[in-house]
Structure formats: C-alpha cells, structure tokens
Design a protein around this motif. Structure first.
Motif, mmCIF file in Angstrom:
data_model
loop_
_atom_site.group_PDB
_atom_site.id
_atom_site.type_symbol
_atom_site.label_atom_id
_atom_site.label_comp_id
_atom_site.label_asym_id
_atom_site.label_seq_id
_atom_site.Cartn_x
_atom_site.Cartn_y
_atom_site.Cartn_z
ATOM 1 N N LYS A 133 0.951 -1.081 -0.035
ATOM 2 C CA LYS A 133 -0.013 -0.057 -0.059
ATOM 3 C C LYS A 133 0.871 1.330 -0.016
ATOM 4 C CE LYS A 133 -3.802 2.198 2.423
ATOM 5 N NZ LYS A 133 -4.861 2.122 3.270
ATOM 6 N N GLY A 134 0.505 2.111 -0.890
ATOM 7 C CA GLY A 134 1.327 3.562 -1.210
ATOM 8 C C GLY A 134 2.447 3.489 -2.018
ATOM 9 N N TYR A 135 2.729 2.058 -2.696
ATOM 10 C CA TYR A 135 3.719 1.958 -3.779
ATOM 11 C C TYR A 135 3.175 2.849 -4.743
ATOM 12 C CZ TYR A 135 6.411 0.051 -7.408
ATOM 13 O OH TYR A 135 6.759 -0.175 -8.822
ATOM 14 N N GLN A 136 3.983 3.577 -5.368
ATOM 15 C CA GLN A 136 3.808 4.543 -6.463
ATOM 16 C C GLN A 136 3.900 4.188 -7.902
ATOM 17 O OE1 GLN A 136 2.219 7.795 -5.632
ATOM 18 N NE2 GLN A 136 2.228 6.579 -3.606
ATOM 19 N N GLY A 137 5.068 2.991 -8.210
ATOM 20 C CA GLY A 137 5.153 2.692 -9.420
ATOM 21 C C GLY A 137 4.053 1.940 -10.012
ATOM 22 N N GLU A 138 4.770 0.937 -11.038
ATOM 23 C CA GLU A 138 3.803 0.241 -11.657
ATOM 24 C C GLU A 138 3.889 -1.277 -11.219
ATOM 25 O OE1 GLU A 138 5.543 0.826 -15.740
ATOM 26 O OE2 GLU A 138 3.638 2.196 -16.044
ATOM 27 N N VAL A 139 2.834 -2.026 -11.355
ATOM 28 C CA VAL A 139 2.710 -3.170 -11.081
ATOM 29 C C VAL A 139 1.921 -4.208 -12.118
ATOM 30 C CG1 VAL A 139 1.738 -4.812 -9.184
ATOM 31 C CG2 VAL A 139 2.205 -2.570 -8.332
ATOM 32 N N ALA A 140 2.712 -5.556 -12.396
ATOM 33 C CA ALA A 140 2.086 -6.293 -13.193
ATOM 34 C C ALA A 140 2.073 -7.659 -12.512
ATOM 35 C CB ALA A 140 2.642 -6.263 -14.557
ATOM 36 N N SER A 141 1.230 -8.381 -12.978
ATOM 37 C CA SER A 141 1.286 -10.091 -12.390
ATOM 38 C C SER A 141 1.358 -10.974 -13.766
ATOM 39 C CB SER A 141 -0.138 -10.175 -11.448
ATOM 40 O OG SER A 141 -0.096 -11.340 -10.954
ATOM 41 N N PHE A 142 2.138 -12.171 -13.191
ATOM 42 C CA PHE A 142 2.206 -13.108 -14.092
ATOM 43 C C PHE A 142 1.731 -14.390 -13.345
ATOM 44 C CE2 PHE A 142 6.375 -12.662 -12.297
ATOM 45 C CZ PHE A 142 6.810 -13.747 -11.959
ATOM 46 N N PHE A 143 1.226 -15.499 -14.068
ATOM 47 C CA PHE A 143 0.859 -16.468 -13.351
ATOM 48 C C PHE A 143 1.083 -17.923 -13.958
ATOM 49 C CE2 PHE A 143 -2.761 -14.895 -15.682
ATOM 50 C CZ PHE A 143 -3.494 -16.002 -16.261
ATOM 51 N N THR A 144 1.198 -18.981 -13.188
ATOM 52 C CA THR A 144 1.378 -20.181 -13.834
ATOM 53 C C THR A 144 0.065 -21.007 -13.279
ATOM 54 O OG1 THR A 144 2.500 -20.838 -11.714
ATOM 55 C CG2 THR A 144 3.695 -20.250 -13.629
ATOM 56 N N SER A 145 -0.437 -21.825 -14.195
ATOM 57 C CA SER A 145 -1.731 -22.670 -14.160
ATOM 58 C C SER A 145 -1.800 -23.601 -15.005
ATOM 59 C CB SER A 145 -2.949 -21.685 -14.075
ATOM 60 O OG SER A 145 -4.019 -22.356 -14.350
ATOM 61 N N ALA A 146 -2.541 -24.854 -14.625
ATOM 62 C CA ALA A 146 -3.050 -25.737 -15.400
ATOM 63 C C ALA A 146 -4.216 -25.695 -15.827
ATOM 64 C CB ALA A 146 -2.518 -27.253 -14.972
ATOM 65 N N GLY A 147 -4.556 -24.726 -16.589
ATOM 66 C CA GLY A 147 -5.795 -24.463 -17.032
ATOM 67 C C GLY A 147 -6.836 -23.555 -16.484
ATOM 68 N N ALA A 148 -6.233 -22.447 -15.922
ATOM 69 C CA ALA A 148 -6.947 -21.679 -14.921
ATOM 70 C C ALA A 148 -7.977 -20.650 -15.727
ATOM 71 C CB ALA A 148 -6.032 -20.661 -14.291
ATOM 72 N N ASN A 149 -8.792 -20.263 -14.909
ATOM 73 C CA ASN A 149 -9.738 -19.307 -15.435
ATOM 74 C C ASN A 149 -9.117 -17.806 -15.455
ATOM 75 O OD1 ASN A 149 -11.801 -17.270 -15.410
ATOM 76 N ND2 ASN A 149 -13.271 -18.412 -14.627
ATOM 77 N N ARG A 150 -8.493 -17.400 -16.441
ATOM 78 C CA ARG A 150 -7.624 -16.192 -16.490
ATOM 79 C C ARG A 150 -8.412 -15.077 -16.114
ATOM 80 N NH1 ARG A 150 -6.189 -12.070 -19.243
ATOM 81 N NH2 ARG A 150 -4.040 -11.307 -19.750
ATOM 82 N N LYS A 151 -9.633 -14.914 -16.695
ATOM 83 C CA LYS A 151 -10.463 -13.650 -16.400
ATOM 84 C C LYS A 151 -10.609 -13.548 -14.807
ATOM 85 C CE LYS A 151 -14.439 -11.199 -18.196
ATOM 86 N NZ LYS A 151 -15.642 -11.043 -18.899
ATOM 87 N N ALA A 152 -10.889 -14.568 -14.211
ATOM 88 C CA ALA A 152 -11.441 -14.765 -12.892
ATOM 89 C C ALA A 152 -9.905 -14.329 -12.125
ATOM 90 C CB ALA A 152 -11.805 -15.938 -12.103
ATOM 91 N N TYR A 153 -8.995 -14.621 -12.369
ATOM 92 C CA TYR A 153 -7.449 -13.996 -11.753
ATOM 93 C C TYR A 153 -7.364 -12.838 -11.905
ATOM 94 C CZ TYR A 153 -2.670 -14.036 -10.580
ATOM 95 O OH TYR A 153 -1.224 -13.654 -10.044
ATOM 96 N N VAL A 154 -7.398 -12.413 -13.173
ATOM 97 C CA VAL A 154 -7.056 -10.839 -13.364
ATOM 98 C C VAL A 154 -8.116 -9.941 -12.470
ATOM 99 C CG1 VAL A 154 -7.330 -9.037 -15.378
ATOM 100 C CG2 VAL A 154 -6.406 -11.226 -15.645
ATOM 101 N N ASN A 155 -9.342 -10.317 -12.360
ATOM 102 C CA ASN A 155 -10.335 -9.436 -11.563
ATOM 103 C C ASN A 155 -10.025 -9.490 -10.281
ATOM 104 O OD1 ASN A 155 -11.765 -9.035 -14.055
ATOM 105 N ND2 ASN A 155 -13.111 -10.452 -13.734
ATOM 106 N N HIS A 156 -9.634 -10.755 -9.679
ATOM 107 C CA HIS A 156 -9.330 -10.815 -8.414
ATOM 108 C C HIS A 156 -7.898 -10.236 -7.772
ATOM 109 C CE1 HIS A 156 -12.718 -13.439 -7.304
ATOM 110 N NE2 HIS A 156 -12.329 -14.227 -8.171
ATOM 111 N N PHE A 157 -7.000 -10.276 -8.849
ATOM 112 C CA PHE A 157 -5.757 -9.646 -8.656
ATOM 113 C C PHE A 157 -5.860 -8.084 -8.710
ATOM 114 C CE2 PHE A 157 -1.866 -7.497 -9.763
ATOM 115 C CZ PHE A 157 -0.775 -8.080 -8.839
#
Length: 149
Positions: free
Chosen positions: A101-125
C-alpha cells in the motif's frame, strides 16, 4: 532508460519459481525475491491447500508471509508471480499487496496454471491490488518482455 524492476513471486509447487527465475534472466536490472507463507500455513496436498486458501478468502483472513524487508519505492516496476488457486492468486499474494500500500510505481502480475480461469484471476488480482497502479496481467511469460520494453 531501463526500469528498475523487482520480481516477487509465491510458488507452492515450484512452477511459478521457475518462471520468475526465467523472467529474472531476461530483465537486466532486476531483483528477484520469494514471498513465502509462514511454516505450517498450507498442506503438502494441493487439494487441502486449495481448501485452506478458500477458507482464508471466505474469512477475509490472509496468511502471514516471510519476505525480506524491501523499500518497494526503490523500484519503477514490480512484477508479481503467483499460481492460480480456484481463479484467485495464491493467498500470500493478498498479504503482499496489502503490504505494498502506498507504492507509487507500476505493478504487473504473471501466473502459472494448468488451465486456470484467466479472467477470474485478473479480476481478483486487480481487486486485491486496490489503489496500486496495475498495468497488466499475463499468463506464463507472454507479455513480460513487452512490459519491460
């Protein structure tokens, strides 16, 4: 000028760790740090671990993590790696995002999965990241090079 990049990852089985290490070799000015749950948080069985994580999400009670003391604002970009658990990032990632909290820079996420629900992951992240500046989420390393450039 290259962005100063921090790669943080949580890896339960080792797959996310391998991907984080690969990304680290591709980004010249980057630091790599593992986020770990305190001992005894999860089970060696992935199905039991998944149930534990779902209980944590349901109770809005996330695990304590082990992580070096980091000044996040020393970095322009923080890449956060996680496995996908029932469409969610691993619960230690929620604890990490709260600590950022309070971090001013950019954040991006990468994930590993065996057939995940990508859209759900993105929304939750993005929901867990709240006010952080999330610039994207990529499965495997499909967009990492693009972000870094």
């Amino acid at each position: 000028m290259a962005k100063k990049t921090l790669i943080l990852y949580y890896s339960w089985s080792g797959n996310t760790k391998k991907l984080a290490e690969k990304i680290h070799t591709q980004i010249s000015d980057s630091d790599l740090k593992e986020v770990d749950a305190v001992d005894g948080t999860f089970d060696a069985d992935q199905y039991k671990t998944n149930d534990i994580a779902l209980d944590q999400i349901q109770a809005n009670s996330f695990p304590d993590i082990k992580l070096d003391n980091i000044d996040f604002n020393n970095y322009d970009l923080i890449l956060i790696g996680s496995p996908v658990w029932s469409g969610y990032p691993a619960t230690p990632i929620k604890t990490l995002l709260d600590q950022m909290k309070g971090y001013q820079g950019e954040v991006a996420s990468f994930f590993t999965s065996a057939g995940a629900n990508r859209k759900a992951y993105v929304n939750h992240f993005k929901k867990w990241a709240k006010d952080l500046n999330v610039i994207g989420v990529a499965e495997n390393d499909s967009k990492i090079t693009e972000w870094v450039n």
